[in-house]
Design a protein around this motif. Structure first.
Motif, mmCIF file in Angstrom:
data_model
loop_
_atom_site.group_PDB
_atom_site.id
_atom_site.type_symbol
_atom_site.label_atom_id
_atom_site.label_comp_id
_atom_site.label_asym_id
_atom_site.label_seq_id
_atom_site.Cartn_x
_atom_site.Cartn_y
_atom_site.Cartn_z
ATOM 1 N N LYS A 156 10.694 6.331 -74.405
ATOM 2 C CA LYS A 156 10.630 5.292 -75.416
ATOM 3 C C LYS A 156 11.768 5.530 -76.403
ATOM 4 O O LYS A 156 12.446 6.565 -76.352
ATOM 5 C CB LYS A 156 9.271 5.327 -76.122
ATOM 6 C CG LYS A 156 8.080 5.233 -75.159
ATOM 7 C CD LYS A 156 6.763 5.301 -75.868
ATOM 8 C CE LYS A 156 6.444 4.012 -76.579
ATOM 9 N NZ LYS A 156 6.198 2.888 -75.666
ATOM 10 N N LYS A 157 11.973 4.596 -77.291
ATOM 11 C CA LYS A 157 13.094 4.724 -78.220
ATOM 12 C C LYS A 157 12.952 5.942 -79.140
ATOM 13 O O LYS A 157 13.951 6.505 -79.596
ATOM 14 C CB LYS A 157 13.243 3.459 -79.051
ATOM 15 C CG LYS A 157 12.042 3.137 -79.931
ATOM 16 C CD LYS A 157 12.273 1.844 -80.710
ATOM 17 C CE LYS A 157 11.086 1.520 -81.622
ATOM 18 N NZ LYS A 157 11.326 0.251 -82.384
ATOM 19 N N GLU A 158 11.702 6.384 -79.403
ATOM 20 C CA GLU A 158 11.502 7.547 -80.264
ATOM 21 C C GLU A 158 11.748 8.862 -79.542
ATOM 22 O O GLU A 158 11.965 9.901 -80.177
ATOM 23 C CB GLU A 158 10.069 7.554 -80.827
ATOM 24 C CG GLU A 158 9.724 6.371 -81.700
ATOM 25 C CD GLU A 158 9.230 5.181 -80.886
ATOM 26 O OE1 GLU A 158 9.267 5.266 -79.643
ATOM 27 O OE2 GLU A 158 8.816 4.174 -81.492
ATOM 28 N N GLY A 159 11.651 8.845 -78.205
ATOM 29 C CA GLY A 159 11.816 10.068 -77.440
ATOM 30 C C GLY A 159 11.105 9.964 -76.104
ATOM 31 O O GLY A 159 10.597 8.893 -75.726
ATOM 32 N N THR A 160 11.049 11.067 -75.378
ATOM 33 C CA THR A 160 10.372 11.116 -74.083
ATOM 34 C C THR A 160 8.962 11.672 -74.275
ATOM 35 O O THR A 160 8.785 12.810 -74.718
ATOM 36 C CB THR A 160 11.143 12.002 -73.090
ATOM 37 O OG1 THR A 160 12.449 11.446 -72.890
ATOM 38 C CG2 THR A 160 10.417 12.052 -71.751
ATOM 39 N N PHE A 161 7.977 10.858 -73.928
ATOM 40 C CA PHE A 161 6.578 11.261 -74.094
ATOM 41 C C PHE A 161 6.055 11.857 -72.785
ATOM 42 O O PHE A 161 6.251 11.297 -71.708
ATOM 43 C CB PHE A 161 5.728 10.063 -74.498
ATOM 44 C CG PHE A 161 5.954 9.607 -75.911
ATOM 45 C CD1 PHE A 161 5.095 9.992 -76.926
ATOM 46 C CD2 PHE A 161 7.047 8.802 -76.229
ATOM 47 C CE1 PHE A 161 5.308 9.584 -78.235
ATOM 48 C CE2 PHE A 161 7.265 8.384 -77.528
ATOM 49 C CZ PHE A 161 6.403 8.771 -78.541
ATOM 50 N N ASN A 216 -1.010 12.890 -74.891
ATOM 51 C CA ASN A 216 0.438 12.808 -74.761
ATOM 52 C C ASN A 216 1.119 13.391 -75.991
ATOM 53 O O ASN A 216 0.503 13.558 -77.058
ATOM 54 C CB ASN A 216 0.912 11.374 -74.487
ATOM 55 C CG ASN A 216 0.594 10.409 -75.608
ATOM 56 O OD1 ASN A 216 0.843 10.683 -76.777
ATOM 57 N ND2 ASN A 216 0.038 9.249 -75.234
ATOM 58 N N GLY A 217 2.379 13.721 -75.832
ATOM 59 C CA GLY A 217 3.132 14.307 -76.935
ATOM 60 C C GLY A 217 4.621 14.142 -76.728
ATOM 61 O O GLY A 217 5.089 13.866 -75.620
ATOM 62 N N ALA A 218 5.353 14.309 -77.814
ATOM 63 C CA ALA A 218 6.810 14.169 -77.750
ATOM 64 C C ALA A 218 7.443 14.941 -78.911
ATOM 65 O O ALA A 218 6.837 15.118 -79.967
ATOM 66 C CB ALA A 218 7.211 12.702 -77.822
ATOM 67 N N GLY A 219 8.664 15.394 -78.666
ATOM 68 C CA GLY A 219 9.474 15.958 -79.739
ATOM 69 C C GLY A 219 10.332 14.847 -80.314
ATOM 70 O O GLY A 219 11.105 14.215 -79.583
ATOM 71 N N LEU A 220 10.201 14.581 -81.610
ATOM 72 C CA LEU A 220 10.882 13.454 -82.226
ATOM 73 C C LEU A 220 12.010 13.923 -83.158
ATOM 74 O O LEU A 220 11.970 15.034 -83.688
ATOM 75 C CB LEU A 220 9.877 12.605 -83.022
ATOM 76 C CG LEU A 220 8.636 12.122 -82.256
ATOM 77 C CD1 LEU A 220 7.727 11.327 -83.188
ATOM 78 C CD2 LEU A 220 9.030 11.297 -81.036
ATOM 79 N N ALA A 221 12.985 13.050 -83.332
ATOM 80 C CA ALA A 221 14.108 13.302 -84.260
ATOM 81 C C ALA A 221 14.822 14.612 -83.944
ATOM 82 O O ALA A 221 15.120 15.406 -84.848
ATOM 83 C CB ALA A 221 13.606 13.276 -85.704
ATOM 84 N N GLY A 222 15.029 14.811 -82.640
ATOM 85 C CA GLY A 222 15.787 15.991 -82.247
ATOM 86 C C GLY A 222 14.950 17.217 -81.938
ATOM 87 O O GLY A 222 15.473 18.231 -81.473
ATOM 88 N N GLU A 223 13.655 17.175 -82.175
ATOM 89 C CA GLU A 223 12.778 18.309 -81.870
ATOM 90 C C GLU A 223 12.636 18.453 -80.353
ATOM 91 O O GLU A 223 12.681 17.472 -79.600
ATOM 92 C CB GLU A 223 11.411 18.084 -82.516
ATOM 93 C CG GLU A 223 10.383 19.185 -82.271
ATOM 94 C CD GLU A 223 10.746 20.501 -82.918
ATOM 95 O OE1 GLU A 223 11.630 21.192 -82.351
ATOM 96 O OE2 GLU A 223 10.192 20.818 -83.982
ATOM 97 N N LYS A 224 12.469 19.667 -79.902
ATOM 98 C CA LYS A 224 12.340 19.951 -78.468
ATOM 99 C C LYS A 224 11.072 19.307 -77.901
ATOM 100 O O LYS A 224 10.015 19.320 -78.536
ATOM 101 C CB LYS A 224 12.314 21.460 -78.255
ATOM 102 C CG LYS A 224 12.230 21.869 -76.789
ATOM 103 C CD LYS A 224 12.202 23.391 -76.659
ATOM 104 C CE LYS A 224 12.080 23.819 -75.195
ATOM 105 N NZ LYS A 224 12.025 25.299 -75.068
ATOM 106 N N ALA A 225 11.199 18.757 -76.714
ATOM 107 C CA ALA A 225 10.045 18.129 -76.050
ATOM 108 C C ALA A 225 9.013 19.186 -75.684
ATOM 109 O O ALA A 225 9.354 20.317 -75.337
ATOM 110 C CB ALA A 225 10.489 17.379 -74.799
ATOM 111 N N PRO A 226 7.746 18.866 -75.759
ATOM 112 C CA PRO A 226 6.697 19.825 -75.388
ATOM 113 C C PRO A 226 6.753 20.150 -73.903
ATOM 114 O O PRO A 226 7.240 19.350 -73.092
ATOM 115 C CB PRO A 226 5.410 19.107 -75.759
ATOM 116 C CG PRO A 226 5.748 17.659 -75.703
ATOM 117 C CD PRO A 226 7.173 17.560 -76.155
ATOM 118 N N ASP A 227 6.228 21.298 -73.543
ATOM 119 C CA ASP A 227 6.187 21.719 -72.146
ATOM 120 C C ASP A 227 5.079 20.947 -71.422
ATOM 121 O O ASP A 227 3.904 21.021 -71.804
ATOM 122 C CB ASP A 227 5.935 23.223 -72.050
ATOM 123 C CG ASP A 227 5.972 23.711 -70.614
ATOM 124 O OD1 ASP A 227 4.904 23.701 -69.956
ATOM 125 O OD2 ASP A 227 7.058 24.080 -70.133
ATOM 126 N N ALA A 228 5.448 20.234 -70.372
ATOM 127 C CA ALA A 228 4.493 19.379 -69.662
ATOM 128 C C ALA A 228 3.393 20.187 -68.995
ATOM 129 O O ALA A 228 2.217 19.777 -68.998
ATOM 130 C CB ALA A 228 5.223 18.539 -68.624
#
Length: 281
Positions: free
Chosen positions: A191-196, A215-227
């Motif tokens: 999504k535009k905010e990041g990868t969920f 679900n979860g996502a790292g936003l504004a440059g934060e690292k994406a969570p471990d799937a």
């Protein structure tokens, strides 16, 4: 002598004429008797048919209606209490409280959701969204047993999750030790905010279906969570929610919580994974 002979002949002719008259009378009487007998026979046959039809109808009305085994579970737990506080702290650490879903019958349909935003300022933030929904099916003489109806809905929930639009890296895996049957559908949704990272666990225990979306996502440059970590957390939470359903029905409640012949929900279903992901945006 001649006169006597003539008289004898006349008497014979009269006797023969009288005999013929009696034969004609009898011949006329016999058809009438036969007709009367025929009418009597037909009437008796019709009466017998009517009697047989009435007896058959009475027998059918006296036959018992089809029945199905009563559903095992007759209630649902309070939806925002199915997960322990510690579990919620791990899954949605910044969530203040759960938001209970609207339902006209919480004994049949119930749900709760939580969202968490761990804002780290210029370093970005971590977003998490969690939802638990529960559907209970009653046995119905027309539609079938509650556990069968729940199984059908279990399959539908999985198909809905697998059909999420724009899902990437989609996988479906069975989950052991959670109710009578359980599976997890995992995928990524950009999504535009990041990868969920999305995890949907669907489980069935007796006549209840539990669907957990996480679900979860790292936003504004934060690292994406471990799937993989999120899948493990979602499976653990789903197991806990299923246990809450079983506990709510207890030994005294199970095995007859719903009577056979009661109507089942007409629009069984819960939020699909695509809906949950859209809420997280």
């Amino acid at each position: 002598m001649q006169l006597r002979a003539q008289r004898d002949q006349r008497e014979k002719r009269e006797r023969r004429a009288a005999g013929r008259t009696r034969l004609l009378v009898c011949a006329a009487v016999v058809p009438a008797v036969l007709v009367a007998a025929g009418c009597s026979s037909d009437s008796g046959s019709d009466d017998a048919k009517d009697k047989a039809a009435k007896e058959s109808a009475a027998s059918e009305s006296a036959s018992p209606s089809p029945t199905v085994q009563a559903a095992a579970y007759g209630k649902l737990p309070e939806p925002c209490s199915v997960l322990a506080k510690k579990s919620l702290k791990d899954l949605v650490p910044k969530a203040d409280s759960g938001k209970e879903g609207g339902s006209n019958d919480t004994a049949t349909r119930a749900g709760c959701s939580w969202d968490s935003l761990d804002d780290n300022g210029v370093d970005g933030s971590q977003f998490r969204w969690l939802s638990v929904s529960m559907l209970r099916f009653e046995s119905d003489a027309t539609r079938g047993a509650g556990d069968k109806l729940a199984h059908d809905n279990f399959q539908k929930q999985l198909q809905d999750a697998q059909a999420t639009k724009d899902a990437k890296s989609l996988k479906t895996e069975q989950v052991e030790g959670t109710g009578d049957e359980a599976s997890v559908v995992r995928y990524e949704l950009k999504k535009k905010e990041g990868t969920f990272k999305q995890q949907t666990v669907v489980a069935r225990v007796e006549n209840v279906v539990v669907t957990l979306d996480y679900n979860g996502a790292g936003l504004a440059g934060e690292k994406a969570p471990d799937a993989d970590d999120m899948v493990k957390d979602a499976q653990k939470a789903a197991k806990e929610a299923v246990a809450a359903v079983t506990k709510a029905n207890g030994p005294a409640e199970g095995g007859g919580g719903a009577s056979s012949g009661s109507p089942a929900p007409s629009d069984a279903g819960s939020e699909s994974a695509s809906a949950s992901a859209s809420k997280s945006s």
